[in-house]
Scaffold this motif. Structure first.
Motif, short mmCIF file in Angstrom:
data_model
loop_
_atom_site.label_atom_id
_atom_site.label_comp_id
_atom_site.label_asym_id
_atom_site.label_seq_id
_atom_site.Cartn_x
_atom_site.Cartn_y
_atom_site.Cartn_z
N ASN A 1 0.83 -1.21 0.00
CA ASN A 1 0.00 0.00 0.00
C ASN A 1 0.86 1.26 0.00
N ARG A 2 1.96 1.19 0.75
CA ARG A 2 2.88 2.32 0.75
C ARG A 2 3.42 2.56 -0.66
N ALA A 3 3.87 1.48 -1.31
CA ALA A 3 4.46 1.61 -2.64
C ALA A 3 3.43 2.10 -3.66
N LYS A 4 2.20 1.59 -3.60
CA LYS A 4 1.14 2.01 -4.52
C LYS A 4 0.88 3.50 -4.39
N ALA A 5 0.71 3.94 -3.12
CA ALA A 5 0.39 5.35 -2.89
C ALA A 5 1.56 6.24 -3.32
N GLU A 6 2.79 5.83 -2.98
CA GLU A 6 3.96 6.64 -3.38
C GLU A 6 4.02 6.82 -4.87
N ALA A 7 3.78 5.74 -5.60
CA ALA A 7 3.85 5.81 -7.07
C ALA A 7 2.79 6.78 -7.61
N MET B 1 -11.23 14.35 -9.07
CA MET B 1 -11.08 12.90 -9.21
C MET B 1 -10.69 12.29 -7.86
N ARG B 2 -10.89 11.00 -7.76
CA ARG B 2 -10.40 10.28 -6.59
C ARG B 2 -10.13 8.83 -6.99
N ALA B 3 -8.93 8.38 -6.69
CA ALA B 3 -8.60 6.97 -6.92
C ALA B 3 -8.49 6.30 -5.56
N SER B 4 -9.38 5.36 -5.31
CA SER B 4 -9.29 4.60 -4.06
C SER B 4 -8.51 3.33 -4.36
N ILE B 5 -7.46 3.13 -3.60
CA ILE B 5 -6.52 2.04 -3.89
C ILE B 5 -6.38 1.16 -2.66
N TYR B 6 -7.51 0.52 -2.32
CA TYR B 6 -7.54 -0.34 -1.13
C TYR B 6 -6.70 -1.60 -1.36
N ASN B 7 -6.67 -2.45 -0.34
CA ASN B 7 -5.85 -3.67 -0.38
C ASN B 7 -6.00 -4.47 -1.67
N ALA B 8 -7.24 -4.57 -2.17
CA ALA B 8 -7.48 -5.47 -3.30
C ALA B 8 -7.10 -4.84 -4.63
N MET B 9 -6.65 -3.59 -4.62
CA MET B 9 -6.15 -2.97 -5.85
C MET B 9 -4.65 -3.24 -5.94
#
Lengths: 362, 362
Positions: free
Chosen positions: A268-274, A334-342
């Motif tokens: 999740n950290r890596a996804k959000a950072e990117a 806009m909003r991108a929700s990037i929960y665990n399953a993303m």
């Protein structure tokens, strides 16, 4: 990896579920555990369901390291109902309770609690447009509890440390970031979460409560609203949401199979950072105004430099298989929700689309 | 006809669902309406879900002939929560309300309402061991409402006519017999039902309320408990149980495809008659003690003449593909729940097994 044919779903909730969980639910929809019936068709008091329910609780306890002195409940009503119900249960008539106000959801938590407790704002970032979480919280040592919202789904802020509340029980609405990283449960009096982001389908609320807090209220109320009664009856004071409980159980096993909360938290950290890096590096084409230390790893709101492009952005992203990127109506954009399953693959697909779009319209 | 390989499930609830409904849910679990997402993964405020939700309500209105002056809600919390919540909403502080007590569920309805309204028993069959419904109800014309339980799931009694309540709004917990026959909704102030018998999975409550009753309470309470607010927001004051709503919608279409409530009602009458005839004609091997005029068409409790055979009956019936016949722990014995989704073929299979068992052990 996930099936590449399915689009990437960035919905804020109800939200994407793990494809492995959905596939298993589909496979056994007509015949669950060899019973010849759907999990939806069996009694919640039968052995098959009770075994599954208990296993789900144990799996969650292991995943989160929940100490024995905490009860785990699988309830209904959404977090909104528990905004009210927690005040009924954790405060006696006349008590006051402290609230940290960081956006839409914490404001709503205050409002729904007001008929049952004197609410007091211990910190608020409203004057800053809810663009950060507070650095200082003025906790009243006499408060029945301190309530906060670790992640504000709409504004896209998140606490990256647990607030200090001294001897005042800390209560957290973790609807949108539960299970997204390792957590020291022992710091909390109560944690609750609507299931529809990181746990399962809507209509289920997960509640984790320190058992010494169960006997606080002297208030007359129906049994069905008493957490203590639900604990005594293992969340079966009435018929629970059996389908939701089952899917939550599958999700807990899926998280464990990924490697647990350490691995999930790192992803999740890596996804959000990117994603934030792509926004910040877009030369102003995209913008996120949240204080960098308060940015959410779960919900990433962003704006286009030219709002006139919003409709086109949503149309083209949808055609590209990137769903539900429209921001909350209260904020627009806009909003991108990037929960665990993303997975990271979905985030990368979004970043690639955003770059292409910016090039074509920059 | 239904798939003959599946066993017949006589669970009292959560209970059997129509196989066509389950098959459709399975088919589209990963890709609902071409969205590329599960119905569980889409926003309840998105167009796809809103369209489905509205269609489900319209289908229900058509099926039941619900007049326009009634609102239809899809809520959470089970009937038990609404035992309390209806008292909060339909009575002002100081009001009294009348209750018809015919068994376990109506007793529980009284108990959960007591913190919010002065309850008064307008009729009770407790002295008769709850073996019939009352013929006379002593309605207080000043009561805020008259509450009754048309079908007692545990005791196996059912009202076969709607009680007269004069100008007092009639409130019915129809959890176990809603949609089981045609109904004159205009006779009621409010109808509510947990979904897990004749509607869909657990975790959903259907509520039908005459709109003039929405503004009665002067009580301070959280918005989330106010029926009026849920009506204003079309049951989306918070995230509803989207999966439950979806399955309810599929079930409404299934009922319509069967021919509507006239056909369903006739089937249910025939199923119940056949089963009671088999019990009554067993020469005392099986027994049902409910007054014939008060027998439920949904839940048929029965006892074996020799209780020592109970375990064997349950073992052998289960092996024969007849599931969940064990009676409620409060009464013991057996119980066959034969809701809408149980076809006559299942009832015939049960009757055949009961005859064989009686011959072997008579």
């Amino acid at each position: 990896m996930t099936d590449p044919v399915r689009p990437w779903n960035f919905s804020a909730g109800p939200a994407v579920l793990a494809p492995e969980v959905l596939a298993q639910a589909q496979r056994e929809l007509l015949d669950w555990r060899g019973t010849g019936a759907s999990v939806m068709e069996v009694s919640h008091r039968g052995r098959d369901f009770m075994d599954m329910a208990e296993e789900a609780e144990q799996d969650l306890r292991t995943l989160m390291g929940i100490p024995d002195r905490y009860a785990v409940l699988f309830l209904q009503g959404g977090a909104t109902q528990h905004f009210a119900q927690l005040a009924m249960n954790l405060a006696a008539p006349g008590d006051s309770a402290d609230y940290v106000v960081t956006g839409h959801w914490s404001q709503k938590a205050v409002r729904e609690a007001e008929p049952y407790v004197r609410t007091r704002v211990a910190a608020s970032t409203e004057a800053d447009g809810f663009r950060r979480v507070p650095s200082v919280i003025d906790v009243d040592p006499g408060a029945a509890y301190l309530h906060y919202t670790p992640n504000e789904t709409i504004h896209g802020t998140e606490f990256h440390r647990i607030p200090e509340s001294g001897d005042v029980p800390l209560v957290a609405d973790m609807s949108s970031d539960i299970l997204s990283r390792p957590l020291d449960v022992s710091r909390f009096g109560m944690i609750y979460a609507g299931a529809q982001k990181n746990i399962g389908p809507s209509g289920l609320v997960l509640l984790i409560i320190r058992e010494d807090l169960l006997q606080r209220t002297g208030r007359p109320m129906a049994d069905i609203f008493r957490y203590a009664r639900h604990v005594e009856r293992d969340s079966m004071l009435n018929t629970p949401n059996t389908w939701g409980w089952y899917l939550a159980g599958l999700t807990f096993k899926w998280i464990a199979a990924q490697g647990g909360l350490d691995v999930i938290g790192e992803r999740n950290r890596a996804k959000a950072e990117a994603l934030y890096a792509a926004i910040d590096g877009s030369g102003g084409f995209y913008r996120n105004d949240i204080d960098p230390d308060s940015r959410s790893r779960m919900n990433v709101p962003f704006r286009l430099h030219d709002e006139a492009l919003n409709t086109l952005f949503l149309e083209e992203s949808s055609q590209a298989g990137l769903l539900a990127l429209k921001g909350h109506r209260a904020l627009g954009g806009m909003r991108a929700s990037i929960y665990n399953a993303m997975p990271m693959a979905g985030v990368k697909a979004l970043i690639q689309f955003m770059r292409d779009f910016a090039q074509r319209h920059g």
